[in-house]
Design a protein around this motif. Sequence first.
Motif, short mmCIF file in Angstrom:
data_model
loop_
_atom_site.label_atom_id
_atom_site.label_comp_id
_atom_site.label_asym_id
_atom_site.label_seq_id
_atom_site.Cartn_x
_atom_site.Cartn_y
_atom_site.Cartn_z
N UNK A 188 -21.51 69.02 -4.38
CA UNK A 188 -20.48 69.89 -3.77
C UNK A 188 -20.45 71.19 -4.55
N UNK A 189 -20.60 72.31 -3.84
CA UNK A 189 -20.62 73.62 -4.50
C UNK A 189 -19.48 73.80 -5.48
N UNK A 207 -15.41 66.44 -2.37
CA UNK A 207 -14.80 66.11 -3.68
C UNK A 207 -14.05 64.78 -3.61
N UNK A 208 -13.73 64.25 -4.78
CA UNK A 208 -13.01 62.98 -4.85
C UNK A 208 -11.51 63.18 -4.66
N UNK A 209 -10.89 62.22 -3.97
CA UNK A 209 -9.43 62.18 -3.91
C UNK A 209 -8.91 61.26 -5.01
N UNK A 210 -7.58 61.16 -5.11
CA UNK A 210 -7.00 60.37 -6.21
C UNK A 210 -7.28 58.89 -6.07
N UNK A 211 -7.57 58.41 -4.86
CA UNK A 211 -7.81 56.97 -4.68
C UNK A 211 -9.26 56.58 -4.95
N UNK A 217 -15.40 60.41 2.93
CA UNK A 217 -15.08 59.01 3.23
C UNK A 217 -13.71 58.90 3.89
N UNK A 218 -12.75 59.65 3.38
CA UNK A 218 -11.40 59.60 3.96
C UNK A 218 -11.37 60.22 5.37
N UNK A 219 -12.24 61.23 5.60
CA UNK A 219 -12.34 61.77 6.96
C UNK A 219 -12.81 60.68 7.92
#
Length: 344
Positions: A188-189, A207-211, A217-219
């Motif tokens: 990821x840029x 980017x990573x989320x808090x989970x 993946x969340x999309x």
Amino acid sequence: KAYNVAIVGATGAVGGKILTILQDRQFPIESLKLLSSKRSAGKKILFNNEEVTVEEATPDSFTGVDIAFFSAGGSISKKLAKKAVDAGAVVVDNTSAYRMDEGVPLVVPEVNEGDLKNHKGLISNPNCSTIQMVAALKPIQSAYGLNRVIVSTYQAVSGAGNAACNELEEQSKQYLNNEEMKAELLPVGGDKNHYPIAFNALPQIDVFGENGYTFEEMKMINETKKIMHAQELPVAATCVRLPFFTSHAESVYIEVNQDGLTVNDIWKVLDGAEGVILEDNPSTQTYPTPLSAANKDEVFVGRVRKDLDNKKGFHLWVVSDNLVKGAALNTVQIAESLIKNNWL
Ligand code: 11C
């Protein structure tokens, strides 16, 4: 009737595909406005053998526009999409800016065309990896119900844009010349670390989320539930970038809501389903691949297998061109559906 059409992000990878598809499908165009950042303004693009000059997109660009296709990144959509709606245009937005907003239809026409009916001027086009999965799952959901979805993706570099494609090309040359590979963009840029994509596999898209899940993946998880009208459906995703240019591939594990189904039952509903092509014959080694799906309109499904332990479980392999059905074609199909149904 013909329409005044604008494309925001006309010089980008998806914008270019939208132009080609509008031309190939003879979309009814009265006038065409090509819009971009200031940097690309002034470029000339051929459309139906006529030169169109790209203009800078501003809040005033949308007067008289009937349909505006947005594909210039989320921040531009946030800045201009609502201005376009206020000016009277119907916006089909190819970014993630408004996808999960209530009141904004998120549509794959083969799956939930009816959601377009009550739009309020702004319609979102889903993420590429979501589009191809829901197109394949819809016929199965309609016939047998769905209790669970677990997907692992094998995604093309073009999903991250033209610069990422250049990075793969450069790194491939460097590797084959025994030089050190320069990793400056992927995964990821905007993230801290960069890793080579050539001859590699990167388990991070966005980017990573808090989970601990990535945004990609969340999309897939959230968009699938919204499009399939299945808020309670358990969906899990692992998204991986691989070193090829075009088409996303997905290994999808599903549990249906009926006992005793066979591979034949799954084949039966996929074969002939709208927008889906079944390519599945182990005896002839027939299955789709990213290369065989490139530049095609459909979503290809193969390797359908019954799970060996769970009576309701099946495994599928789903492949589609991420820039065509995954982006530009679905965007144009949304507009075609609005016209066909008189919902514009
Ligand atoms: C990728 N799926 O392959 C992404 C690109 O939300 O429309 C599309 C991002 C989006 O990197």
